[in-house]
Design a protein around this motif. Structure first.
Motif, PDB file in Angstrom:
ATOM      1  N   LYS A  70     -57.581  52.073  28.144  1.00 38.24           N
ATOM      2  CA  LYS A  70     -56.533  52.980  27.682  1.00 38.24           C
ATOM      3  C   LYS A  70     -55.788  53.590  28.867  1.00 38.24           C
ATOM      4  CE  LYS A  70     -58.540  54.392  23.246  1.00 38.24           C
ATOM      5  NZ  LYS A  70     -59.085  55.525  22.452  1.00 38.24           N
ATOM      6  N   ASN A  71     -56.534  53.975  29.877  1.00 33.60           N
ATOM      7  CA  ASN A  71     -55.924  54.599  31.060  1.00 33.60           C
ATOM      8  C   ASN A  71     -54.990  53.623  31.776  1.00 33.60           C
ATOM      9  OD1 ASN A  71     -55.895  56.858  33.142  1.00 33.60           O
ATOM     10  ND2 ASN A  71     -56.591  55.140  34.408  1.00 33.60           N
ATOM     11  N   ASN A  72     -55.389  52.329  31.825  1.00 33.23           N
ATOM     12  CA  ASN A  72     -54.540  51.326  32.463  1.00 33.23           C
ATOM     13  C   ASN A  72     -53.200  51.192  31.737  1.00 33.23           C
ATOM     14  OD1 ASN A  72     -56.456  50.782  34.426  1.00 33.23           O
ATOM     15  ND2 ASN A  72     -57.364  49.059  33.315  1.00 33.23           N
ATOM     16  N   VAL A  73     -53.266  51.203  30.399  1.00 31.04           N
ATOM     17  CA  VAL A  73     -52.029  51.101  29.609  1.00 31.04           C
ATOM     18  C   VAL A  73     -51.137  52.317  29.853  1.00 31.04           C
ATOM     19  CG1 VAL A  73     -51.100  51.111  27.263  1.00 31.04           C
ATOM     20  CG2 VAL A  73     -53.040  49.634  27.843  1.00 31.04           C
ATOM     21  N   GLU A  74     -51.710  53.511  29.817  1.00 30.95           N
ATOM     22  CA  GLU A  74     -50.916  54.734  30.003  1.00 30.95           C
ATOM     23  C   GLU A  74     -50.319  54.807  31.410  1.00 30.95           C
ATOM     24  OE1 GLU A  74     -53.683  57.781  29.102  1.00 30.95           O
ATOM     25  OE2 GLU A  74     -53.612  57.465  26.908  1.00 30.95           O
ATOM     26  N   THR A  75     -51.116  54.376  32.407  1.00 33.31           N
ATOM     27  CA  THR A  75     -50.624  54.402  33.789  1.00 33.31           C
ATOM     28  C   THR A  75     -49.439  53.470  33.972  1.00 33.31           C
ATOM     29  OG1 THR A  75     -52.827  54.957  34.636  1.00 33.31           O
ATOM     30  CG2 THR A  75     -51.258  54.011  36.194  1.00 33.31           C
ATOM     31  N   LEU A  76     -49.556  52.257  33.419  1.00 41.00           N
ATOM     32  CA  LEU A  76     -48.467  51.288  33.550  1.00 41.00           C
ATOM     33  C   LEU A  76     -47.220  51.750  32.795  1.00 41.00           C
ATOM     34  CD1 LEU A  76     -50.518  47.989  33.207  1.00 41.00           C
ATOM     35  CD2 LEU A  76     -49.213  48.727  35.213  1.00 41.00           C
ATOM     36  N   GLN A  77     -47.417  52.347  31.626  1.00 43.63           N
ATOM     37  CA  GLN A  77     -46.265  52.865  30.872  1.00 43.63           C
ATOM     38  C   GLN A  77     -45.555  53.963  31.648  1.00 43.63           C
ATOM     39  OE1 GLN A  77     -45.103  51.662  27.633  1.00 43.63           O
ATOM     40  NE2 GLN A  77     -43.416  52.744  28.661  1.00 43.63           N
ATOM     41  N   SER A  78     -46.331  54.839  32.296  1.00 50.43           N
ATOM     42  CA  SER A  78     -45.748  55.905  33.114  1.00 50.43           C
ATOM     43  C   SER A  78     -44.990  55.331  34.304  1.00 50.43           C
ATOM     44  CB  SER A  78     -46.867  56.838  33.589  1.00 50.43           C
ATOM     45  OG  SER A  78     -46.360  57.846  34.453  1.00 50.43           O
ATOM     46  N   GLN A  79     -45.552  54.294  34.916  1.00 48.87           N
ATOM     47  CA  GLN A  79     -44.881  53.663  36.055  1.00 48.87           C
ATOM     48  C   GLN A  79     -43.557  53.009  35.619  1.00 48.87           C
ATOM     49  OE1 GLN A  79     -47.819  50.988  37.634  1.00 48.87           O
ATOM     50  NE2 GLN A  79     -48.913  52.612  38.747  1.00 48.87           N
ATOM     51  N   ILE A  80     -43.557  52.412  34.428  1.00 55.31           N
ATOM     52  CA  ILE A  80     -42.331  51.798  33.904  1.00 55.31           C
ATOM     53  C   ILE A  80     -41.263  52.867  33.659  1.00 55.31           C
ATOM     54  CG2 ILE A  80     -41.335  50.603  31.919  1.00 55.31           C
ATOM     55  CD1 ILE A  80     -43.939  48.994  31.745  1.00 55.31           C
ATOM     56  N   ASN A  81     -41.683  53.982  33.047  1.00 56.46           N
ATOM     57  CA  ASN A  81     -40.717  55.080  32.778  1.00 56.46           C
ATOM     58  C   ASN A  81     -40.120  55.605  34.083  1.00 56.46           C
ATOM     59  OD1 ASN A  81     -41.290  54.862  30.051  1.00 56.46           O
ATOM     60  ND2 ASN A  81     -42.784  56.529  30.050  1.00 56.46           N
ATOM     61  N   SER A  82     -40.989  55.764  35.087  1.00 61.56           N
ATOM     62  CA  SER A  82     -40.519  56.248  36.387  1.00 61.56           C
ATOM     63  C   SER A  82     -39.558  55.248  37.031  1.00 61.56           C
ATOM     64  CB  SER A  82     -41.717  56.498  37.303  1.00 61.56           C
ATOM     65  OG  SER A  82     -41.300  56.924  38.589  1.00 61.56           O
ATOM     66  N   ALA A  83     -39.881  53.952  36.921  1.00 64.91           N
ATOM     67  CA  ALA A  83     -39.026  52.914  37.499  1.00 64.91           C
ATOM     68  C   ALA A  83     -37.674  52.858  36.786  1.00 64.91           C
ATOM     69  CB  ALA A  83     -39.723  51.567  37.435  1.00 64.91           C
ATOM     70  N   GLU A  84     -37.670  53.050  35.475  1.00 63.89           N
ATOM     71  CA  GLU A  84     -36.416  53.037  34.721  1.00 63.89           C
ATOM     72  C   GLU A  84     -35.524  54.225  35.098  1.00 63.89           C
ATOM     73  OE1 GLU A  84     -37.813  52.875  30.715  1.00 63.89           O
ATOM     74  OE2 GLU A  84     -37.795  50.671  30.650  1.00 63.89           O
ATOM     75  N   GLU A  85     -36.149  55.399  35.347  1.00 64.52           N
ATOM     76  CA  GLU A  85     -35.383  56.548  35.805  1.00 64.52           C
ATOM     77  C   GLU A  85     -34.804  56.302  37.195  1.00 64.52           C
ATOM     78  OE1 GLU A  85     -34.488  59.332  34.235  1.00 64.52           O
ATOM     79  OE2 GLU A  85     -35.379  58.419  32.438  1.00 64.52           O
ATOM     80  N   GLN A  86     -35.578  55.616  38.022  1.00 68.71           N
ATOM     81  CA  GLN A  86     -35.102  55.274  39.361  1.00 68.71           C
ATOM     82  C   GLN A  86     -33.903  54.331  39.283  1.00 68.71           C
ATOM     83  OE1 GLN A  86     -35.985  56.610  42.170  1.00 68.71           O
ATOM     84  NE2 GLN A  86     -34.672  55.316  43.450  1.00 68.71           N
ATOM     85  N   VAL A  87     -33.936  53.411  38.316  1.00 62.79           N
ATOM     86  CA  VAL A  87     -32.795  52.513  38.112  1.00 62.79           C
ATOM     87  C   VAL A  87     -31.549  53.306  37.736  1.00 62.79           C
ATOM     88  CG1 VAL A  87     -31.854  50.751  36.570  1.00 62.79           C
ATOM     89  CG2 VAL A  87     -34.128  50.457  37.563  1.00 62.79           C
ATOM     90  N   LYS A  88     -31.702  54.314  36.884  1.00 64.47           N
ATOM     91  CA  LYS A  88     -30.561  55.141  36.493  1.00 64.47           C
ATOM     92  C   LYS A  88     -29.979  55.882  37.700  1.00 64.47           C
ATOM     93  CE  LYS A  88     -32.159  55.969  31.752  1.00 64.47           C
ATOM     94  NZ  LYS A  88     -32.617  56.986  30.771  1.00 64.47           N
TER      95      LYS A  88
END
Length: 277
Positions: free
Chosen positions: A56-74
């Motif tokens: 579960k922690n791996n899924v949440e960590t990766l989702q958080s990293q994706i959200n952060s990366a998408e904000e960086q793209v913006k």
């Protein structure tokens, strides 16, 4: 669009961030599949709780990293927009002091690197002495003369500065000018401001006003039968404009003012009108 700044670094960062998101999404898909299987095993009583929590922690960590990366793209996309330099007003690029490969910052010393000129919305700007602050207001009528264009315009004050300039003890005013092809930015103009108005006022030449210990006075012409008599009139003066002065009291409409040869006259002296040659 006036010019395009070098955006190579931003574009490379954008590509790197987008590729990073793809990788993270692939890892997230795998982590979600692992979590699904771990949950199924846990439901069958197989495996440990620690394994389930780790999945579960791996899924949440990766989702958080994706959200952060998408904000960086913006953020990078917004940075890319700043590499496009647009004119905020319509007009003509009157000066372009920038070439391909040079560093652009808007100003070079005290000069703009690009100057846009729009003559469809001109205004006259001037400083007014501090002692007129109570007499000059927004909406006051102004007469604008542009001598080099041989043009005169009527306008009104649309802006007054809110503070007095301590350097010259004055305040700034602005008045709009109509569209006129003969007007250019930075031309010199003279501005007359209507700061006082007196309907039906009597005005006389300043030079005919005399004074003594009793005050200001002038001489008027009075008829006594066939004789012409000089009469002294004590007057109260108002505002002065150019060579004229307002008379607030002492004269009436129809009075004949003696405007020549008045020096040395006394009240009641008989006078004559010199013939014109």
């Amino acid at each position: 669009l006036l010019l395009k700044l070098d955006d190579a670094i931003y574009r490379q960062n954008l590509i790197a961030s987008q590729e990073s998101i793809k990788t993270l999404k692939s890892q997230l898909s795998l982590a979600q599949e692992v979590l699904k299987r771990q949950q199924n095993l846990w439901n069958q009583g197989i495996g440990t709780e620690l394994q389930l929590l780790t999945a579960k922690n791996n899924v949440e960590t990766l989702q958080s990293q994706i959200n952060s990366a998408e904000e960086q793209v913006k953020v990078i996309q917004e940075q890319l927009k700043t590499t496009n330099v647009y004119a905020e007003v319509n007009g003509v690029a009157d000066q372009v002091n920038i070439r391909v490969g040079e560093f652009f910052q808007g100003m070079f010393g005290t000069q703009p690197q690009i100057r846009i000129v729009n003559t469809s919305s001109l205004k006259v700007v001037t400083n007014v002495p501090e002692n007129y602050v109570s007499r000059v207001v927004k909406g006051s009528k102004v007469l604008i003369n542009v001598p080099d264009a041989n043009k005169t315009f009527n306008s009104t004050i649309h802006f007054l500065s809110a503070a007095i300039d301590p350097a010259n003890r004055s305040f700034l005013i602005e008045a709009k000018l109509p569209v006129d092809a003969s007007l250019k930015p930075n031309m010199v103009a003279t501005v007359g401001i209507l700061d006082y108005s007196a309907p039906n006022a009597i005005s006389i030449p300043v030079n005919v006003v005399q004074s003594d210990e009793s005050g200001k006075y002038v001489f008027v012409l009075d008829k006594n039968g066939s004789n012409l008599i000089a009469r002294r009139r004590t007057i109260a003066l108002g505002q002065v404009q150019g060579e004229k002065v307002e008379v607030k009291a002492g004269l009436s409409g129809g009075d004949i003012l003696i405007a020549a040869g008045y020096q040395g006259l006394y009240d009641g002296q008989e006078v004559s009108i010199a013939p014109k040659f």
